[in-house]
Structure formats: C-alpha cells, structure tokens
Design an enzyme around this catalytic site. Structure first.
Site, mmCIF file in Angstrom:
data_model
loop_
_atom_site.group_PDB
_atom_site.id
_atom_site.type_symbol
_atom_site.label_atom_id
_atom_site.label_comp_id
_atom_site.label_asym_id
_atom_site.label_seq_id
_atom_site.Cartn_x
_atom_site.Cartn_y
_atom_site.Cartn_z
ATOM 1 N N ASN A 636 0.391 -1.113 -0.019
ATOM 2 C CA ASN A 636 -0.148 0.191 -0.154
ATOM 3 C C ASN A 636 0.939 1.380 -0.020
ATOM 4 O OD1 ASN A 636 -1.476 2.299 1.158
ATOM 5 N ND2 ASN A 636 -3.171 0.882 1.630
ATOM 6 N N PRO A 637 0.932 2.063 -1.027
ATOM 7 C CA PRO A 637 2.110 3.225 -1.044
ATOM 8 C C PRO A 637 2.116 4.419 0.096
ATOM 9 C CG PRO A 637 1.403 2.453 -3.889
ATOM 10 C CD PRO A 637 0.340 1.485 -2.226
ATOM 11 N N LYS A 706 8.700 -7.076 1.836
ATOM 12 C CA LYS A 706 9.747 -7.002 2.695
ATOM 13 C C LYS A 706 9.615 -6.189 3.730
ATOM 14 C CE LYS A 706 14.016 -7.871 0.008
ATOM 15 N NZ LYS A 706 14.564 -7.421 -0.759
ATOM 16 N N GLY A 707 9.813 -5.840 5.295
ATOM 17 C CA GLY A 707 9.277 -4.711 6.341
ATOM 18 C C GLY A 707 9.458 -3.635 6.026
ATOM 19 N N GLU A 710 11.724 -0.392 9.934
ATOM 20 C CA GLU A 710 13.202 0.544 10.015
ATOM 21 C C GLU A 710 13.849 1.053 9.111
ATOM 22 O OE1 GLU A 710 12.620 -1.780 13.793
ATOM 23 O OE2 GLU A 710 12.073 -2.192 11.771
#
Length: 750
Positions: A636-637, A706-707, A710
């Site tokens: 979701n951009p 990918k997260g 961070e």
C-alpha cells in the site's frame, strides 16, 4: 492471484475509528467497580530499602491496599526467563521482588484505591528510607571494563559479529586512504503518545481479561500465565489499538505484572497506568560508544574495516544489539575486524527501539565511508558504487534482491545531486551554510511463523484474524487488501481483526517482520478457504465435479471454471448450503526455508539530505530530504509512505534533537518529560520525499513482501551528519548534533 488491491493506496480502514475517538486504548475501557493503582518509584540507583513509611498513605480515604516487597503475593515457580519471547540472557527484573534497588526509578510500591486521584495522592505521601550504595551509571567512565555478551536464545535473532578475517589492523595502517572516528550515542526513550496501561478485568477464580498496551498479546498471555501459574486459556489479552510503541511494547512492562498481581490478590478488576515521567523508568535505547578505522587502496577500493562498539546493559540482563555487522554486509573487504562488547551498569535493561543497533551502527559506518570518500577525493555516491556488492560477505550468500543502485540513481536525480559543489563550506544561501549529504541504509527482511484464520459467511462477508498487532503501521489495512485479492472479493466485504490472544498465534510485532509474517499467514488461510470452497462446489454442481484446483479462477466472490462459459458459483451459494452457514480455514504461514537458506534477505535505501547551518549560532536545520527504498512488493503506497516519512522524521530527531540526559550523581534521567525531552515539531520538518524503487523478490515469500518499519530511519542520521560536514567542514560524531557541539569544534565557523 489477481492484484486488484495489493499495491493500491487504500486509506486506512481503522482511520475513522481513530479520528472519531471510537477506537479504545488500554486505559479507556469502562469496567464496573474498577480499582485504580498508582506506582511509587525509587529515588536512588543502588542500595536497599530500610523502611517504607505507609501510615499517611493508608489513611487516605478510598485506599484499599498498598503493595511492597514485604507483602507482595508470591508468583509461580516458573522462571521469568521463559515467560517473555523478547527476554535477553540474564534474570529479568521482577517488581518488588525484594528490598534491593538496582536502578533509579524502579517500582517499589503500588497503592490501590477506589479512584485514580486517591491512589495518586496517597502515593505522594509515601516516604522511603534507603541504605544507599555507590552506583555506576556512566558508560564513558567504564569503557575499559566492557566484556563480551553472554550467550542465550536471543543470539538466534541477534547474532554477534562474524569472526575476524585477514589482518584488518595491519592493512588499515598501511592503506594510502584511511578514515577513523569515535561515535557517541546517548540514551533515548521511546515516548509513544499512549503511555503504558493495563486494565485487568477479574472474571472469577483464576480467569482474567486484560486490556493491555502491547506489541504482542500472546507474549503477554504467556507471561501472565507462566508468572502467576494460571491456565493459558484463562488469560485473555486484548490490544486492538496501540498508540505508538516503537519497540517499547515488545516486552511486558511492569504495570502489567503489578495490575495482574493486585487483581488476583483482591479478586477485583484493577487498572494501572503509567504517567509520562514513569515512561522513563524502564527500557531505552542504550548509550553506545563506537570506534571505526576503514582503509582503502589508492583507487578507492575498501581493503580494511575495523568497527568496535561498547554498549550499556543492566546488571541483571545482557541486552544486545546488532551494531557492528552492517559494514560487512554493505562493503566487501578482504580484511575485517568487528567487535561488540557490553558494560553492565546500574540502569534499567535497555530494550529494542526502532531499528535497534542499525540506527546506531550505520551512523558510524556511513559517516566513516563518507570521510573515506573525501580522503579518496571521490564523490560519495561514486565511492559507494565502486564498493558495491550483491553478496553478503558475512554469510557468503547473494542477496535475494538488491536494487540499491537504482535507489541511488532515482534519489540522486530527484535531489539534484549533480549540482553539488564537493568542497566543504562552498555552498551558501544568504547567511546560511548549505550542506548536502548521503547515506546508505540496510535492514534484514525477516519472516516468522504466524497463524491466521479466514471465515466466510453466507452473506458473502470475509473476516480474517490473527493475534498480531497494529501500532500505527497499517496492518489492519494491508492484511485486508491481501485477503481481498486472495479471495477475489471486494475490499468492502473483507475485514481483518487482530490484537487478541484468543485469535490464532502470532509472534511479537516488530523487527519489520510483521507484514511478511502475517501476510503469508493470511494468504495461507485464504488458500485453505479456496480449497474448501472448491471441495463443496464439487458436491453441489456437476460442472465442478471433475475440476482441479488450477482449473478455477476465484474472482468476483465466486468460482469460475477457466475456459468455460458456464455460470460461476458464488461464495454465498456455497456457504449457504453448509450446515453451519460459515466456512472456516485456519492455517500457518511458514517461511520457505528451502528457498531462503541460500540467500541473505534485506531491504535497502539511499538517503539524500540538505541542511542549513546558521554561521553565527551553529543551528542546524534539515531543509529537504529524499529517501529511495527498495523493499520488495509495496502493499500500500499510502501507508508505506507514512512509514518511511515517520522514519525520516525520527531520523531528524535522532540526529539533531533526541537525548535522555542523566545526572550520574543520582543515576537519574533529568529530562523525563516531553517538555524537556526534545523532539521535532512541525516547524522543524520541511520538504520530505519518498521514492519506492520497483523490486521483485519471490525468495523472501510468495507475496514478495519486505518490511518497512526500520529502513526509513537507519540512514537518515548519518546522511544529516554528512551534510553538516559538507556545510561546515566539521565532523560532529556525537549525537545529537546540537548547536554547542557544532560551535565547539577546533575550526571556527566564521
């Protein structure tokens, strides 16, 4: 699987509840006959309690009971070590365990009263007599006493540095191009808007429902059940909404223990909330001192990397971070020496804070790389590209995907990097020095086993659930998007539920692994539901009898035979024909170990920053920033951009504002409020741009996720520090970069 919603900028499905106030947080649940707790904290850093004077507090109207180490109910035999998924090696702190004081601010008493105001007032009347002992809280005064960390289960998720390779010290000394630095990071505290609170509802003998601020409902359930000897099924932890956490909610905080203790003892419902000052009385990002020595040959190829770090920990736990491993992952060098040590101090155990270790270590790495580029008389972007690698030197494996070069290209073009004058102190705007800086970011792309359940009802509605958390990242929304696409349904007919330990298993939510872990589980649950739908359809309609799974399109809320013009069979028809009028599938999403074991998985970023530095006063202002991120499939951009923007703002805070100041005479944090703990405000934030670089990665998981939690932060502080150098000609390696530090360096600004 069609992708009608994945990749689209869908607005947060939980947005209305949050802005209208209907979203309830841990301290907002109304419970009949609720009792209120208030904590008394120690005022010394080390010693023993001689006496706690409670007479005046007990005389306050409405006070029911005061708990101290002298009358605290006993807990179960099971060690606290096994009651917390995120516990580091050592012995976790147990509130009111005995009369020992191990850090300033530890909870030493709790008043329970009929109202919050009565409990708070009574707490102000408690006085304590101590036998003080000499304490150690200053990391800088004890660097030579640092030791290697103890081993434990945490080592699996936080591996230590790789073994030395080659002759890093010798080659560094012989290198024609070299750079070195000492980097100082002070303590930071998380300070989310929602403070920690637990509302414990007493449901009867050994049965509790707990509304808690946490990043792991099941972790808190395990903690409470194990520590208090309760059946797991009798402990339900609910945390539907979390007002920010940033890692502070990974471990159960002491208010949960104390509220449960009082509730079980009094057989009453109890709420215990922390105030803002008490938010400084548990974990924090640890103070850290790093030293780097990087060497390159005469054409700029890195040939020696030395990086050592000393971090603080408590006297009772060995909290560790991955600080010194990053250079080895980004820059190939035949000679490396990486070392990480700890110094136990009389402080609370540090804990994970957004990008733990990475936000610290990459600052030292990327500033040293920047200095090395200057010494080599090379453009900092060109220098990084010269030393680029598609291999992770630590594991000797290729990256599953790495579009870092494209990150540099797109961000540099957007920023206008080609117009930079490379000479420090050469760019000006009116009376301000202008500096441009860059840095590279990296963060691991992890995935953990997670379970989800999908339930389809006869009215054509789908509900998917998992015990995972959403502390502002958009999990509610992106999981609904995944489920809608997996089932070929309208998003309006899909809902995702989370934050309840009665829901299917999920690990703590952090480390940028929630989207990949929970997303894979949602996909697995929906796949299981599709198989059940087909099995039912085969018994209902002759056209589907011989159909195989691959012969079916699951679109428009129905089953469609491929290459067949016959009518589809809707989900409603299938579910309505079942006895229960529902169809359920509960499945585990597993990492594909066979695929993943041959690769290192990571997200990457490139950050470009412009700063203005006031030439008279040394005040630094970030005027614009561009971050380009390569993080696999962007679900979701809109929510993803918010994640990265939040990291960029925090990076500004870490580089220029944020610092917990301790008076080492008392081992106490002196700026324990948001009035004095400096954070950026709207006027500090200017032009921020986010670019998502296209990256296709089917190794990390089938969805390519990918997260993002961070990666938005890690490269921002070094990029700002490098921009400050370009503006002033000074390396300020002590964060935060405040005006006094800019003005206090040997070469004057004017």
């Amino acid at each position: 699987m069609q992708q009608k919603y994945i990749g689209q900028p869908v607005s947060r499905v939980d947005g209305e509840a949050k802005v209208t106030g209907s979203a309830k947080y841990a301290a907002e649940f109304n419970v009949p006959k609720l009792r209120y707790g208030y904590v008394v904290n120690s005022t010394i850093a080390k010693g023993k309690i001689i006496k706690i004077n409670l007479e005046r507090a007990m005389a306050v109207q409405g006070v029911i009971k005061i708990y101290t180490h002298e009358n605290r109910p006993s807990t179960a035999w099971l060690s606290f070590n096994y009651a917390d998924m995120d516990a580091p090696p050592g012995k976790p702190f147990v509130p009111m365990h005995n009369n020992k004081i191990v850090y300033n601010g530890q909870p030493i008493a709790m008043i329970v009263a009929e109202t919050f105001e009565q409990a708070r007032y009574a707490a102000s009347l408690v006085t304590v007599e101590y036998d003080k002992e000499e304490h150690e809280s200053d990391l800088h005064a004890h660097l030579t006493e640092a030791r290697l960390p103890k081993k434990g289960l945490a080592t699996l998720l936080k591996p230590g540095p790789p073994k030395p390779k080659g002759e890093a010290e010798k080659i560094y000394e012989a290198s024609p191009v070299k750079a070195a630095g000492t980097f100082v990071h002070g303590i930071e505290h998380h300070n989310p808007m929602e403070m920690f609170a637990s509302t414990v509802v007493y449901e009867g003998e050994k049965k509790l429902t707990i509304f808690d601020k946490t990043q792991g409902t099941i972790n808190c359930q395990l903690y409470v059940a194990n520590v208090f000897g309760l059946p797991f099924k009798n402990v339900r932890v609910i945390s539907h909404y979390v007002g920010g956490a940033f890692g502070s909610g990974l471990r159960p905080q002491y208010q949960l223990f104390l509220a449960v203790m009082a509730s079980l003892d009094l057989k009453k419902s109890v709420r215990l909330s922390m105030n803002r000052h008490q938010m400084f009385t548990f974990g924090h990002r640890p103070a850290t001192v790093q030293k780097t020595k990087f060497g390159a040959n005469d054409v700029g190829k890195i040939q020696a990397i030395n990086h050592e770090s000393i971090g603080e920990t408590s006297q009772f736990e060995d909290y560790t971070e991955i600080v010194v491993n990053w250079a080895n992952m980004l820059y190939p060098s035949p000679n490396t020496k990486l070392q990480y040590k700890l110094k136990p101090l009389d402080v609370a155990s540090p804990m994970d804070m957004r990008a733990p270790g990475g936000a610290t270590g990459l600052h030292a790495v990327e500033v040293t790389i920047d200095e090395l580029a200057y010494q080599a008389k090379m453009d900092p972007v060109d220098f990084r590209l010269l030393n680029y690698t598609d291999m992770d030197q630590t594991t000797e494996k290729p990256y599953s995907s790495k579009e870092l070069k494209e990150c540099f290209k797109q961000a540099a073009d957007k920023f206008g990097w080609k117009n930079r004058n490379p000479e420090p102190r050469s760019m000006r705007r009116n009376h301000k020095l202008i500096g441009w800086g860059i840095a590279t970011g990296i963060w691991e792309a992890m995935q953990l086993p997670t379970r989800a359940e999908a339930v389809l009802t006869a009215d054509g509605k789908l509900t998917v659930s998992s015990a995972t958390s959403d502390f502002g990242t958009g999990t509610y929304t992106v999981m609904a998007q995944i489920a809608a696409d997996c089932m070929g349904m309208d998003l309006a007919d899909v809902s995702f539920k989370l934050g309840d330990s009665d829901m299917p298993f999920a690990p703590i939510s952090g480390g940028s692994f929630t989207a990949a872990s929970t997303g894979t589980a949602v996909q697995a649950a929906c796949l299981g539901l599709r198989k059940k739908l087909l099995k039912k359809a085969q018994k209902m309609v002759a056209a589907f009898t011989e159909a195989e799974f691959d012969d079916i399109d699951f679109t428009d809320s129905g089953l469609h035979l491929k290459n067949n013009s016959g009518p589809p069979l809707s989900y409603r028809e299938i579910v309505a024909a079942t006895k229960e009028k529902t169809l359920k599938s509960k499945n585990m999403g597993w990492p594909n170990a066979m695929k993943q074991r041959k690769f290192t998985r990571a997200t990457h970023s490139a950050v470009f920053v412009e700063v203005e530095v006031d030439e008279d006063f040394g005040i630094v202002k970030v005027t614009r920033m561009v971050t380009a991120v390569a993080a696999g499939k962007i679900l979701n951009p809109k929510t993803a951009r918010s994640q990265i923007l939040g990291g960029m703002v925090w990076g500004i805070s870490k580089a220029l504002r944020e610092e917990s100041v301790m008076d080492h005479r008392f081992g106490k944090f002196m700026n324990d409020s948001l009035a004095e703990y400096h954070l950026p405000v709207n006027a500090d934030i200017n032009d921020l741009e986010v670019i998502f670089v296209e990256e296709d990665d089917k190794i990390v998981n089938d969805l390519g996720i990918k997260g993002l939690g961070e990666i938005g932060l890690v490269a921002v502080p070094p990029a700002i520090a490098n921009a400050v150098f370009h503006a002033t000609g000074k390396r300020v390696n002590d964060l935060p970069i405040t005006m006094d530090k800019v003005m206090d360096y040997a070469s004057p600004l004017v």
